[in-house]
Each structure stands twice: as structure tokens, then as C-alpha cells.
Design a protein around this motif. Structure first.
Motif, PDB file in Angstrom:
ATOM      1  N   SER A 292      -8.247   0.662  -0.651  1.00 23.80           N
ATOM      2  CA  SER A 292      -7.700   1.649   0.280  1.00 23.80           C
ATOM      3  C   SER A 292      -8.542   2.908   0.368  1.00 23.80           C
TER       4      SER A 292
ATOM      5  N   HIS B 176     -10.923   1.390  -9.181  1.00 22.78           N
ATOM      6  CA  HIS B 176     -10.652   2.704  -9.773  1.00 22.78           C
ATOM      7  C   HIS B 176     -11.645   3.031 -10.878  1.00 22.78           C
TER       8      HIS B 176
ATOM      9  N   ASP C 236      -6.546  -5.460  -9.875  1.00 19.36           N
ATOM     10  CA  ASP C 236      -7.852  -5.585  -9.228  1.00 19.36           C
ATOM     11  C   ASP C 236      -8.614  -6.771  -9.815  1.00 19.36           C
TER      12      ASP C 236
ATOM     13  N   ARG D  54     -11.747   6.812  -8.929  1.00 17.00           N
ATOM     14  CA  ARG D  54     -10.934   6.979  -7.712  1.00 17.00           C
ATOM     15  C   ARG D  54      -9.805   7.980  -7.953  1.00 17.00           C
TER      16      ARG D  54
ATOM     17  N   ARG E 114      -4.756   7.838  -8.030  1.00 18.39           N
ATOM     18  CA  ARG E 114      -3.981   7.588  -9.248  1.00 18.39           C
ATOM     19  C   ARG E 114      -4.509   8.403 -10.443  1.00 18.39           C
TER      20      ARG E 114
HETATM   21  O1  LIG Z   1      -2.816  -0.033  -5.939  1.00 14.71           O
HETATM   22  C1  LIG Z   1      -3.970   0.411  -5.998  1.00 14.71           C
HETATM   23  O2  LIG Z   1      -4.291   1.421  -6.606  1.00 14.71           O
HETATM   24  C2  LIG Z   1      -5.089  -0.354  -5.299  1.00 14.71           C
HETATM   25  C3  LIG Z   1      -5.484  -1.517  -6.143  1.00 14.71           C
HETATM   26  O3  LIG Z   1      -6.056  -1.072  -7.330  1.00 14.71           O
HETATM   27  O4  LIG Z   1      -4.670  -0.778  -4.031  1.00 14.71           O
HETATM   28  P1  LIG Z   1      -5.058   0.074  -2.726  1.00 14.71           P
HETATM   29  O5  LIG Z   1      -6.540   0.223  -2.739  1.00 14.71           O
HETATM   30  O6  LIG Z   1      -4.604  -0.792  -1.579  1.00 14.71           O
HETATM   31  O7  LIG Z   1      -4.338   1.348  -2.801  1.00 14.71           O
END
Ligand SMILES: O=C(O)[C@@H](CO)OP(=O)(O)O
Ligand SMILES: [Mn+2]
Ligand SMILES: [Mn+2]
Length: 549
Positions: A74, A135, A166, A281, A284
Motif C-alpha cells: 500500500s 515494512h 508479508d 515503512r 505501522r
Molecule cells: O497490513 C499491512 O501493513 C500491509 C502488509 O504488510 O498491507 P498494505 O500494504 O496493504 O497496507
């Protein structure tokens, strides 16, 4: 920065241009595994036949990842869609900074190391424990530990966040085995004491995002900092015990654990320590970073904050300047589509539910949490529950607001994210994924109708695949992996598949037709939207997938 020029051949539709991002809805290859195909999707089927329909890349180098073996995600997906260009992303930048050694020459790394060497304190690493490259990457962790040893750090404590989202859903012991061997090696000469201190599943502790569920950060803080969680002698033992307690549990949901030695936890985080959060990333990483940085925090009962030097792998939010200290400079994503449209006076509306709210705002705007002048953002609160139990999520509520925005006539550019294909795809629960994709299709159908009524144009695409590829493949043979009953094994990660890029102009006013674009990727969507709004895209944006006028 220059102003967008009006396109003389086509000045834009009467109604808005609506960009629908169907998170995690790609174009699958295996019929058994492709729940976008398996689901009943009359609207997407109709669009495939009657609208402009193309396939675009959403993984690997097309979105700035190190290579084409890297699935999209994402962050890189929304960055690319929002800025119309491809920047080398975190995974690549950190990899390069480590390989060239430039990370270790930076003042932050040196400060972290000098701090523990001066005080004889511990160097902590907290982060996602896999090679998923979404991430984090365990290779980066190992490289930093080797460098720390070389630079005299005697005590390191690692706090692994277990992945399975992932990477394959129950694969953590492979990483544990590899890492145990790595630790045995690095500790072998007896000069250092490096070990795992605490951890837990990434969807259970520490890695919440967008303020969806701070209790995750609370549990993570308790485990990493206070050493308050179920004690075990080793990470392997913890995982085996948790699995025995709850057969079928996925790695991402594993509870928190603490490692004890001689009856005491090996690595609470205390005054004088250094802490590296090694995820690159941001979404989170922001909450745990706040827990380490903020003087006061109301989101959970943190207790006293240890006086540590804290650094993130990257800067996670360019507008907020968070974290204060970071090891690698993020991609300089500038001149986003939002900024251009704002400068042109185009009113913009962005919406999703909590789980993807930051995707369509902060990621879309190049990892900046600030709004441009003409933007309005709306967040629909997400449920806090396992999404397989509520796979429709907030698709109806998001659609309601989008339809209102289309009918209201105030906004010329509307962008939204439907999380279902992705969030439910990550659960690996097939029946729920089908319902999730059907909910997205229903939303798309209602948006099509509203766009038609308003003489607008819809662009419909995705940031990467997920629900289009729900079964594990054998790495060597490429065949579906089957379980004892001959059924395919659920896969929880994103896919490497292309995604649809659909342009639906029901009034035909744009005279849109497919442009001859080689190797189109989702970055091309920015110029596509700008073109459909009646402007000439910036010269260095990757080109529009349609010609107009
Ligand atoms: O859930 C998330 O953090 C990622 C997968 O690690 O998903 P997305 O990139 O779709 O947010
Ligand atoms: Mn996504
Ligand atoms: Mn995802």
C-alpha cells in the motif's frame, strides 16, 4: 513549482473525476486461487467488457522496489499513484545505505552506538521479523548487528515482531531457525551477548496504524519495555506453546512473549539504552514511535518513559518530522498530484475507513500527513475485530459518502480506498474474501451510477494484488500447495499480479481512448486523472493511459 496548464482539446467533464482504489484487488493467474474471479462481480465484469480496461503493474521496480520479486504494497502503491512517478523506496534505499556503509557513517547511527559503548548499556532492535520487504527486512537487522559487534557493542537485545502477513502465514520458525544460527555465530567468541528479548505477532502487538487500536501498542510496550508478557526460555518455545494452546493460530496473531534467563527478563528497555525501530515503512511505525518520543501520551497507560536514544529506520512522516532521529532519508516525494490540483484550485475529497485512511491521504501525498489547501479528508471508523468476521467492512458507508460527494457537486476530484480485498485477503479465509470482493464490486456499481448521473468520469484501479492470489504456491514447482485434504493452503500476503486500470466515461465527453503506453504501472494513474480533469500532466509524470479530446 509550475501550474498545471488547461488542456485545449478537453477541458474536463461536467461532474467529478472519481479515483477508486480497490486495495488488494489484482488480476489473478490461477482460477482456484483468484477470489476476484471466484466472487460474483457484475460491475467489474461489465467494466471489463464496456469501459476502457487495461492491466498495469503494481509490484517490483514499477513501484520503486528493489526487484521484480518484490510484491507491491500500500505504501509504495499509493505513493506511486499519488505522485505519478517512481521513486526508489524504503526497501531499496535502506538496502543501499547498508551495502554502501553510508548508514553507519551517519550521525544518528554513531550516536546510538557511542551511547551504549559509553554507558555499557544495551542496543535494542524492534521490528518486523521477516524478509517480506514491505515494512522491514531481516537482512537489515543482521547487517546492523554485525556492524554493532564490529564497533564494540557488547549487549544487543532483539524484539522480533512476527510476520506471517508479508510471508507465508505460519513460517516464523524458518526465520527463528535462521536467526538462532546467526546469533549462535555472532555470540560464539564470547565477546558479546546478543539475544532475543521479547516479541509477538504483528497484528497483536506494537504495529497498529492510524490510531485503529492502541491496545496493540500497549501490549507491545509492556513486552518490549517493561518485560511484562508470558515468559519463555526461547522464542521457539514461545511459538510452539502458543500454537499448542490455540491450534491454527496465524503467526501475525501470536501473543506477546518475554524471554527470561535465570528467572529474570533478559532485556527490558531501561534508562541509558539505545533503541532502533528497524521498520522502514511508516504507517505501522508512527504509534510506537510516539510512545518512545512523546513527553505525555493519552492513548494508553505508558508509565514512565525510559530515557533512551530512539531512532527509526527512516523518517516516517515528512510533515510532522517524525521520528526526530532516523537512519536513512526517505525518498524525496515532491510535487504530488494533490499539490498540483490544489494549486490549480481543484477541490479534492479523499475518503476511506480507518485501516486505509492514511493510505489515501498520507501515503497518497508522499508520506506527509498535512493537507493541501483544496483538500477535504474523511475517515470512517473501522471495526476493531477480525475482518474475516465482518468482511463488508465499511464499504457501504464509504460509498454513501462518495455518492454524496459526487451528487453535492463541490468536489472535482474524489479519491477513495476500499480496503476489503486487501484486509480480508490477509486473513486467508476464503469465504470471507469472496464476500469482501463482492462488497467492493457493489460499491463500484453505485459509484458508476452516481458518476453517470453527474456526467463525471470514474477511474478504477488498485494499489497491488492480494485477493486475486489466495493460495500458496510451491516455490520450486510453481504448483498450488495442497494440504492433507487436497485443498489449497491459504496465502495471506500480497500478490505479484498486475491490477486493472479502468476508465469509465459514461457521457463520452472526454472521448477517452487507450494511449500507447509501454510498460504502464500504477504511477501512470496520476497523469491519467489529471488528463481526465482537463489539464496537461507535468512533463516528468509517467504518461496517461488514455488520450482525450
Ligand atoms: O497490513 C499491512 O501493513 C500491509 C502488509 O504488510 O498491507 P498494505 O500494504 O496493504 O497496507
Ligand atoms: Mn494496499
Ligand atoms: Mn495489505
Amino acid at each position: 513549482m509550475e501550474q498545471l496548464k488547461k488542456n485545449e482539446a478537453f477541458g474536463g467533464p461536467e461532474g467529478p473525476v472519481v479515483l477508486v482504489v480497490m486495495d488488494g484487488v489484482g488480476i489473478g493467474k490461477n482460477p482456484e486461487s483468484d477470489f476476484v474471479k471466484i466472487a460474483n462481480t457484475p460491475n467489474l465484469d461489465w467494466l471489463r467488457e464496456h469501459a476502457i480496461y487495461t492491466e498495469v503493474k503494481a509490484h517490483g521496480v514499477a513501484v520503486g522496489l528493489p526487484d521484480d520479486g518484490d510484491m507491491g504494497n500500500s505504501e509504495v502503491g499509493h505513493n506511486a499513484i499519488g505522485c505519478g512517478r517512481v521513486f526508489a523506496q524504503g526497501a531499496a534505499l535502506v538496502g543501499d545505505a547498508i551495502a554502501s556503509g553510508s548508514m553507519y557513517e551517519g550521525s544518528v547511527w554513531q550516536e546510538l552506538i557511542a551511547n551504549v559503548n559509553d554507558k555499557g548499556s544495551a542496543l535494542h532492535f524492534i521490528g518486523l521479523f521477516s524478509d517480506g520487504n514491505v515494512h522491514s527486512n531481516i537482512n537489515h537487522l543482521e547487517a546492523m548487528l554485525l556492524k554493532a559487534k564490529e564497533q564494540g557493542v557488547k549487549k544487543a537485545r532483539i524484539h522480533p515482531l512476527i510476520d506471517g502477513r508479508d510471508v507465508p502465514p505460519t513460517s516464523v520458525l524458518e526465520y527463528v531457525e535462521r536467526f538462532d544460527a546467526f546469533l549462535a555465530d555472532i555470540n560464539a567468541d564470547g565477546s558479546v551477548d546478543y539475544c532475543v528479548a521479547s516479541g509477538g505477532g504483528r497484528m497483536n502487538i506494537t504495529m497498529d496504524r492510524y490510531d485503529a487500536d492502541w491496545s496493540m501498542v500497549d501490549r507491545g510496550w509492556k513486552a518490549h519495555v517493561k518485560a511484562e508478557a508470558t515468559p519463555f526460555a526461547s522464542m521457539k518455545e514461545a511459538i510452539e506453546q502458543f500454537r499448542a494452546n490455540k491450534p491454527g493460530i496465524l503467526d501475525q496473531d501470536l501473543p506477546a512473549f518475554v524471554i527470561e534467563r535465570d528467572g529474570a527478563p533478559v532485556g527490558p528497555i531501561v534508562d541509558g539504552d539505545s533503541v532502533i525501530f528497524f521498520n522502514f515503512r511508516g504507517d505501522r511505525s508512527l504509534e510506537i514511535t510516539k510512545a518512545f518520543e512523546a513527553d505525555e501520551i493519552t492513548e494508553f497507560d505508558r508509565g514512565p518513559k525510559p530515557n533512551v536514544i530512539y531512532a527509526g529506520m527512516m523518517q516516517y512522516d515528512g510533515d510532522l518530522g517524525v521520528p526526530e532521529k532516523y537512519l536513512v532519508t526517505p525518498p524525496a516525494i515532491d510535487r504530488t498530484m494533490s499539490e498540483y490540483l490544489s494549486n490549480a484550485g481543484v477541490k479534492q475529497f479523499a475518503i476511506s475507513e480507518t485501516q486505509k485512511y492514511g493510505h489515501v491521504t498520507y501515503f497518497f501525498n508522499g508520506n506527509n500527513s498535512g493537507k493541501f489547501a483544496t483538500e477535504t479528508w474523511m475517515e470512517i471508523p473501522s471495526d476493531v475485530c477480525p475482518f474475516e468476521n465482518a468482511p463488508v467492512m465499511k464499504a457501504v458507508e464509504i460509498t454513501d459518502e462518495v455518492v454524496k460527494a459526487i451528487e453535492g457537486g463541490e468536489y472535482k476530484f474524489i479519491r477513495l480506498n476500499f480496503p476489503n480485498g486487501d484486509m480480508v485477503g490477509h486473513t486467508g479465509v476464503f469465504d470471507a474474501v469472496k464476500v469482501a470482493v463482492e462488497a467492493v464490486d457493489a460499491g463500484v456499481g453505485r459509484i458508476m451510477e452516481a458518476v453517470k448521473q453527474a456526467n463525471g468520469i470514474m477511474v478504477c484501479s488498485a494499489d497491488h494484488g492480494n485477493s486475486d492470489d489466495m493460495c500458496e504456491l510451491d516455490k520450486k514447482t510453481g504448483e498450488l500447495k495442497l494440504n492433507e485434504e487436497g485443498k489449497c493452503k491459504p496465502k495471506t500476503a500480497h500478490s505479484l499480479n498486475p491490477v486493472p486500470a479502468i476508465v469509465y466515461d459514461p457521457s463520452g465527453v472526454s472521448k477517452a481512448r487507450k494511449a500507447d503506453v509501454a510498460d504502464a504501472g500504477i504511477a501512470n494513474l496520476a497523469a491519467t486523472c489529471i488528463t481526465l480533469l482537463g489539464y496537461v500532466p507535468p512533463a516528468d509524470y509517467t504518461p496517461s493511459i488514455v488520450e482525450v479530446g
